[in-house]
Design a protein around this motif. Structure first.
Motif, PDB file in Angstrom:
ATOM      1  N   ARG A 256       0.840  -1.194   0.000  1.00 18.26           N
ATOM      2  CA  ARG A 256       0.000   0.000   0.000  1.00 18.26           C
ATOM      3  C   ARG A 256       0.878   1.248   0.000  1.00 18.26           C
ATOM      4  N   SER A 257       0.392   2.300  -0.633  1.00 14.31           N
ATOM      5  CA  SER A 257       1.191   3.514  -0.846  1.00 14.31           C
ATOM      6  C   SER A 257       1.695   4.144   0.452  1.00 14.31           C
ATOM      7  N   ASP A 258       0.965   3.958   1.551  1.00 17.64           N
ATOM      8  CA  ASP A 258       1.377   4.548   2.834  1.00 17.64           C
ATOM      9  C   ASP A 258       2.292   3.635   3.639  1.00 17.64           C
ATOM     10  N   GLY A 259       2.679   2.516   3.043  1.00 20.11           N
ATOM     11  CA  GLY A 259       3.590   1.602   3.728  1.00 20.11           C
ATOM     12  C   GLY A 259       2.914   0.611   4.653  1.00 20.11           C
ATOM     13  N   SER A 260       1.590   0.581   4.648  1.00 14.87           N
ATOM     14  CA  SER A 260       0.853  -0.287   5.577  1.00 14.87           C
ATOM     15  C   SER A 260       0.639  -1.702   5.047  1.00 14.87           C
ATOM     16  N   GLY A 261       1.088  -1.974   3.828  1.00 16.44           N
ATOM     17  CA  GLY A 261       0.852  -3.282   3.223  1.00 16.44           C
ATOM     18  C   GLY A 261       1.923  -4.305   3.576  1.00 16.44           C
ATOM     19  N   TYR A 262       1.850  -5.437   2.876  1.00 18.27           N
ATOM     20  CA  TYR A 262       2.831  -6.511   3.090  1.00 18.27           C
ATOM     21  C   TYR A 262       3.192  -7.127   1.745  1.00 18.27           C
ATOM     22  N   PRO A 263       4.297  -7.870   1.643  1.00 17.93           N
ATOM     23  CA  PRO A 263       5.143  -8.393   2.736  1.00 17.93           C
ATOM     24  C   PRO A 263       6.280  -7.468   3.165  1.00 17.93           C
ATOM     25  N   ARG A 264       6.567  -6.378   2.372  1.00 18.68           N
ATOM     26  CA  ARG A 264       7.761  -5.599   2.691  1.00 18.68           C
ATOM     27  C   ARG A 264       7.474  -4.183   3.170  1.00 18.68           C
ATOM     28  N   GLY A 265       6.204  -3.800   3.244  1.00 23.77           N
ATOM     29  CA  GLY A 265       5.882  -2.456   3.693  1.00 23.77           C
ATOM     30  C   GLY A 265       6.397  -1.375   2.768  1.00 23.77           C
ATOM     31  N   LEU A 266       6.346  -1.630   1.458  1.00 18.11           N
ATOM     32  CA  LEU A 266       6.810  -0.647   0.482  1.00 18.11           C
ATOM     33  C   LEU A 266       5.929   0.596   0.507  1.00 18.11           C
ATOM     34  N   ILE A 267       6.499   1.723   0.079  1.00 17.57           N
ATOM     35  CA  ILE A 267       5.712   2.953  -0.048  1.00 17.57           C
ATOM     36  C   ILE A 267       5.540   3.283  -1.531  1.00 17.57           C
ATOM     37  N   ASP A 268       4.794   4.302  -1.795  1.00 13.34           N
ATOM     38  CA  ASP A 268       4.297   4.660  -3.123  1.00 13.34           C
ATOM     39  C   ASP A 268       5.262   4.404  -4.283  1.00 13.34           C
ATOM     40  N   PHE A 269       6.396   5.118  -4.312  1.00 18.12           N
ATOM     41  CA  PHE A 269       7.291   5.045  -5.472  1.00 18.12           C
ATOM     42  C   PHE A 269       8.013   3.701  -5.577  1.00 18.12           C
ATOM     43  N   GLU A 270       7.975   2.917  -4.512  1.00 15.07           N
ATOM     44  CA  GLU A 270       8.633   1.607  -4.531  1.00 15.07           C
ATOM     45  C   GLU A 270       7.743   0.513  -5.125  1.00 15.07           C
ATOM     46  N   ILE A 271       6.458   0.797  -5.283  1.00 10.56           N
ATOM     47  CA  ILE A 271       5.504  -0.206  -5.779  1.00 10.56           C
ATOM     48  C   ILE A 271       5.368  -0.067  -7.285  1.00 10.56           C
ATOM     49  N   HIS A 272       5.450  -1.171  -7.993  1.00 13.57           N
ATOM     50  CA  HIS A 272       5.348  -1.123  -9.456  1.00 13.57           C
ATOM     51  C   HIS A 272       3.940  -0.683  -9.869  1.00 13.57           C
ATOM     52  N   PRO A 273       3.833   0.156 -10.910  1.00 17.16           N
ATOM     53  CA  PRO A 273       2.506   0.621 -11.363  1.00 17.16           C
ATOM     54  C   PRO A 273       1.529  -0.505 -11.682  1.00 17.16           C
ATOM     55  N   PHE A 274       2.019  -1.631 -12.213  1.00 15.12           N
ATOM     56  CA  PHE A 274       1.126  -2.756 -12.511  1.00 15.12           C
ATOM     57  C   PHE A 274       0.505  -3.298 -11.224  1.00 15.12           C
ATOM     58  N   ALA A 275       1.321  -3.387 -10.167  1.00 11.71           N
ATOM     59  CA  ALA A 275       0.834  -3.918  -8.889  1.00 11.71           C
ATOM     60  C   ALA A 275      -0.196  -2.975  -8.259  1.00 11.71           C
ATOM     61  N   LYS A 276      -0.057  -1.671  -8.499  1.00 16.56           N
ATOM     62  CA  LYS A 276      -1.032  -0.706  -7.976  1.00 16.56           C
ATOM     63  C   LYS A 276      -2.407  -0.924  -8.609  1.00 16.56           C
ATOM     64  N   ILE A 277      -2.413  -1.271  -9.889  1.00 18.64           N
ATOM     65  CA  ILE A 277      -3.676  -1.556 -10.580  1.00 18.64           C
ATOM     66  C   ILE A 277      -4.314  -2.816 -10.008  1.00 18.64           C
ATOM     67  N   ILE A 278      -3.518  -3.875  -9.902  1.00 18.63           N
ATOM     68  CA  ILE A 278      -4.033  -5.162  -9.432  1.00 18.63           C
ATOM     69  C   ILE A 278      -4.492  -5.075  -7.984  1.00 18.63           C
ATOM     70  N   ALA A 279      -3.829  -4.243  -7.190  1.00 19.22           N
ATOM     71  CA  ALA A 279      -4.209  -4.091  -5.779  1.00 19.22           C
ATOM     72  C   ALA A 279      -5.656  -3.628  -5.646  1.00 19.22           C
ATOM     73  N   ILE A 280      -6.054  -2.640  -6.430  1.00 20.50           N
ATOM     74  CA  ILE A 280      -7.419  -2.119  -6.352  1.00 20.50           C
ATOM     75  C   ILE A 280      -8.410  -3.146  -6.892  1.00 20.50           C
ATOM     76  N   ALA A 281      -8.070  -3.780  -8.010  1.00 20.08           N
ATOM     77  CA  ALA A 281      -8.948  -4.806  -8.579  1.00 20.08           C
ATOM     78  C   ALA A 281      -9.149  -5.961  -7.606  1.00 20.08           C
TER      79      ALA A 281
END
Length: 367
Positions: free
Chosen positions: A227-252
């Motif tokens: 998640r963009s705020d770092g609250s996700g898992y498994p690594r607690g990545l923040i916005d710019f660290e998450i691949h754009p494709f994964a951001k799409i799939i996350a919402i879907a």
């Protein structure tokens, strides 16, 4: 056709759409007259909504982006491919998945072509199908939502295909999670949830060394719960660290989970699920991706009864291609009085009108 809650289904009503079982056979045919036994059976199967034919909704057409026949064949192929991986020993799972990659790519191609050929917003009717294995249908639906969103965002054909394959395989790591935990009816213990969370890393490990699949696909599996705020898992990545494709799939992924019936909770209608996700817009979820997702899907399905802020009631009669949040309505009631003649409006033409309530439990006094 009109979408109603199972709570108001009664003898004498006429089924508007066929309900299919896991094997792709019709469980309840369109045009069947409802009996008390049918009501009981649908309640046992935890069906929440179904379409009926009635005088208010005569002539309203409800069509999915992908036909039932194509959908059921796709899910059957997904099931077969995933089961081959599931049967393999953990050390052989990647090899078996590599062998199945061509079949999976063909499924994605079919879904992508259907989405690209459609000029309408995306519609999926999950209660038109009964299934025991959530994972397979979830993979199909997340793929459709992801491709539709990526199309709205203007991605190239090649990227759409990669996003589709990433979406199809985003949960493949769950094949390595014990079934008794994955399908547990009820809330997971903290320890069980930690086991389930490992599916993201399992998926990455299964996919990253495949010769037939891009490494980006592996990162879709790895990052779809970030998640963009770092609250996700498994690594607690923040916005710019998450691949754009994964951001799409996350919402879907979240949207389909919310709009699907699970053993531990009821499904939401699309507009209800969108409101939940929108609370995380710009916080957990990428704003641009959410806005594209919102433009891509049906908010209020055709046949849905809604109430307006002026007290009038109407049924969604067709979608508005310019703004899916402002559909066409067939107004049939004013001030609690049924109209002798209905009339159609597009909500975009009436900015003062707002949808205040979805009424799948609506019963007219004449019914």
């Amino acid at each position: 056709m009109r979408l109603i809650s199972i709570n108001i289904l009664k003898e004498g009503m006429v089924v508007g759409r066929t309900i299919w079982n896991e094997a792709g056979h019709p469980l309840l045919h369109k045009d069947v007259v409802v009996t008390s036994r049918i009501v009981e059976r649908l309640q046992e199967l935890k069906i929440q909504y179904l379409y009926i034919e009635d005088k208010f909704s005569s002539g309203i057409i409800v069509e999915e982006t992908i036909t039932p026949a194509k959908r059921l064949q796709a899910v059957k192929n997904i099931t077969k491919s995933f089961n081959e991986v599931k049967k393999a020993k953990s050390t052989q799972a990647s090899y078996v998945l590599d062998q199945q990659s061509k079949v999976i790519s063909h499924i994605v191609d079919d879904i992508m072509n259907a989405v690209l050929d459609s000029e309408d917003v995306l519609m999926i009717l999950t209660d038109a199908y009964l299934y025991d294995e959530y994972l397979y249908h979830h993979s199909f639906q997340v793929t459709m939502y992801s491709i539709a969103t990526a199309k709205e965002l203007g991605y190239s054909y090649d990227d759409l295909r990669l996003i589709g394959i990433g979406a199809m395989l985003h949960d493949v790591g769950k094949l390595l999670i014990p079934t008794e935990i994955l399908n547990k009816p009820g809330k997971l213990t903290p320890e069980e949830f930690e086991v389930v969370k490992q599916h993201s890393r399992h998926g990455f490990d299964l996919l990253r060394n495949l010769h037939s699949v891009s490494l980006l696909v592996a990162h879709c599996a790895f990052q779809h719960h970030e998640r963009s705020d770092g609250s996700g898992y498994p690594r607690g990545l923040i916005d710019f660290e998450i691949h754009p494709f994964a951001k799409i799939i996350a919402i879907a992924d979240v949207f389909d989970a919310l709009t699907s019936t699970r053993s531990y909770r009821k499904k939401m209608l699309p507009s209800e699920a969108l409101k939940i996700i929108e609370e995380g817009r710009g916080i957990q979820f990428d704003e641009r991706v959410f806005d594209a997702f919102k433009r891509s899907i049906v908010h209020y399905a055709n046949g849905t009864v809604i109430q307006l802020n002026n007290g009038n009631r109407g049924i969604v009669s067709k979608q508005n291609l310019i703004d899916s949040t402002r559909p066409w309505l067939r107004i049939f009631e004013k001030n609690e009085d049924l109209l002798l003649a209905t009339y159609e409006i597009c909500l975009s033409d009436y900015p003062e009108l707002e949808i205040v309530k979805i009424e799948t439990d609506f019963v007219a006094f004449t019914e």
